[in-house]
Scaffold this active site. Structure first.
Site, PDB file in Angstrom:
ATOM      1  N   TYR A   7     -48.818   5.899  34.503  1.00 54.23           N
ATOM      2  CA  TYR A   7     -48.740   6.274  33.086  1.00 54.23           C
ATOM      3  C   TYR A   7     -49.022   7.764  32.901  1.00 54.23           C
ATOM      4  CZ  TYR A   7     -48.744   5.241  28.089  1.00 54.23           C
ATOM      5  OH  TYR A   7     -48.432   5.184  26.742  1.00 54.23           O
ATOM      6  N   LYS A  47     -52.019   9.775  24.620  1.00 53.60           N
ATOM      7  CA  LYS A  47     -52.432   8.631  23.807  1.00 53.60           C
ATOM      8  C   LYS A  47     -53.921   8.697  23.487  1.00 53.60           C
ATOM      9  CE  LYS A  47     -48.444   6.512  23.498  1.00 53.60           C
ATOM     10  NZ  LYS A  47     -47.712   6.503  22.217  1.00 53.60           N
ATOM     11  N   SER A  81     -36.636  -1.859  19.965  1.00 55.37           N
ATOM     12  CA  SER A  81     -37.826  -1.018  19.869  1.00 55.37           C
ATOM     13  C   SER A  81     -38.899  -1.681  19.013  1.00 55.37           C
ATOM     14  CB  SER A  81     -37.469   0.357  19.306  1.00 55.37           C
ATOM     15  OG  SER A  81     -36.994   0.260  17.985  1.00 55.37           O
ATOM     16  N   ILE A  82     -40.153  -1.383  19.344  1.00 56.70           N
ATOM     17  CA  ILE A  82     -41.275  -1.911  18.576  1.00 56.70           C
ATOM     18  C   ILE A  82     -41.191  -1.437  17.131  1.00 56.70           C
ATOM     19  CG2 ILE A  82     -43.783  -1.846  18.322  1.00 56.70           C
ATOM     20  CD1 ILE A  82     -43.977  -1.718  21.375  1.00 56.70           C
TER      21      ILE A  82
END
Length: 276
Positions: A176, A183, A37-38
């Site tokens: 998306y 976002k 994961s980031i």
């Protein structure tokens, strides 16, 4: 003839970078799902830069994957905490532990997002009200709530907060869907909070990496096509890695980046600059 640079010139002194520029800083990382994961890439970089790290896990199932990661980062047992933002009191409990154990907070990373599968894979036009509210609650409002709780802890010494977004919050990215709406809300909220908290020495920035094959991304329909398209069109012709995003984010958390706030910082190999 130009005079040689004097290393004692006062303007050069702030540029000096210590070996561990985040030494003495306290960092909370929310959203580590696994080693790929980031959020874990960022947590590793914070630690490598000298910060102490606190970390959360979603539930007992994810704890099985993240306990070893917390151990590798030397996270104190008291600061490896459950945090499901949909569960009343859990988020507040995390910050209570931070205050009790550290008394302050210098760095916050918000890396959580969620949308019900049927809404995420459908058209925005068809999104249900429960799906919309759930998506916005977890993916955007949770960061607002975190900053509300972090403010008194960060105001003591100043701080740097980051949230993870994606280009789909600015432009339409196929498949998306409703997450792009979330976002966009997240980025706008971050900018407003940067303006509101700046006078207290608290910076708020949005990190927008290119697509990375993470557990969260696997829920996006036809994500493999997005990866291929990004690699083809990005000027670097490469996909970013969690480690690259982590090191860049850790650098932005350092005091020498204190003039950077309220920005969307793209870490996508230049993909976002390409038109057509």
């Amino acid at each position: 003839m130009t005079a040689p640079i004097d290393p004692q010139d006062p303007i050069l002194q702030p540029i000096g970078i210590p070996a561990q520029p985040l030494a003495g800083k306290k960092a909370l990382v929310v959203g580590v799902a696994n080693k790929d994961s980031i959020a874990y890439g960022c947590a590793r970089a914070f630690r490598a830069f000298g910060a102490e790290v606190a970390m959360t896990y979603l539930n007992e199932k994810t704890r099985a994957y993240t306990q070893v990661l917390a151990d590798a980062l030397q996270v104190p047992a008291e600061l490896y905490l459950p945090c499901d933002v949909r569960e009343p009191g859990q988020l507040e409990g995390v910050f209570e532990h931070i205050e009790r154990h550290w008394g302050k907070l210098n760095i916050l990373l918000h890396s959580i997002a969620f949308s019900p599968r049927e809404d995420l894979h459908g058209r925005v036009t068809d999104c249900s009200l429960p799906g919309f509210l759930s998506t916005l609650e977890v993916s955007a409002w949770s960061f607002i709530r975190m900053m509300h709780l972090a403010e008194p802890l960060m105001a003591k010494e100043g701080g740097a907060a980051f949230t993870l977004s994606y280009f789909g919050g600015e432009k339409v990215v196929p498949h998306y869907g409703i997450m792009g709406t979330a976002k966009a809300a997240l980025e706008t909220a971050a900018r407003y909070m940067a303006a509101e908290l700046g006078p207290k020495g608290i910076r708020v920035n949005i990190i927008s990496p290119g697509p990375v094959m993470t557990r969260a991304a696997s829920g996006i329909d036809r994500f493999d096509e997005l990866l291929a398209r990004t690699k083809e069109r990005a000027p670097t012709q490469q996909l970013v890695t969690p480690e690259q995003v982590g090191v860049a984010t850790a650098a932005l958390a350092c005091d020498f980046a204190q003039i950077v706030t309220g920005e969307v910082l793209y870490m996508d190999g230049g993909y976002n600059i390409m038109g057509g």
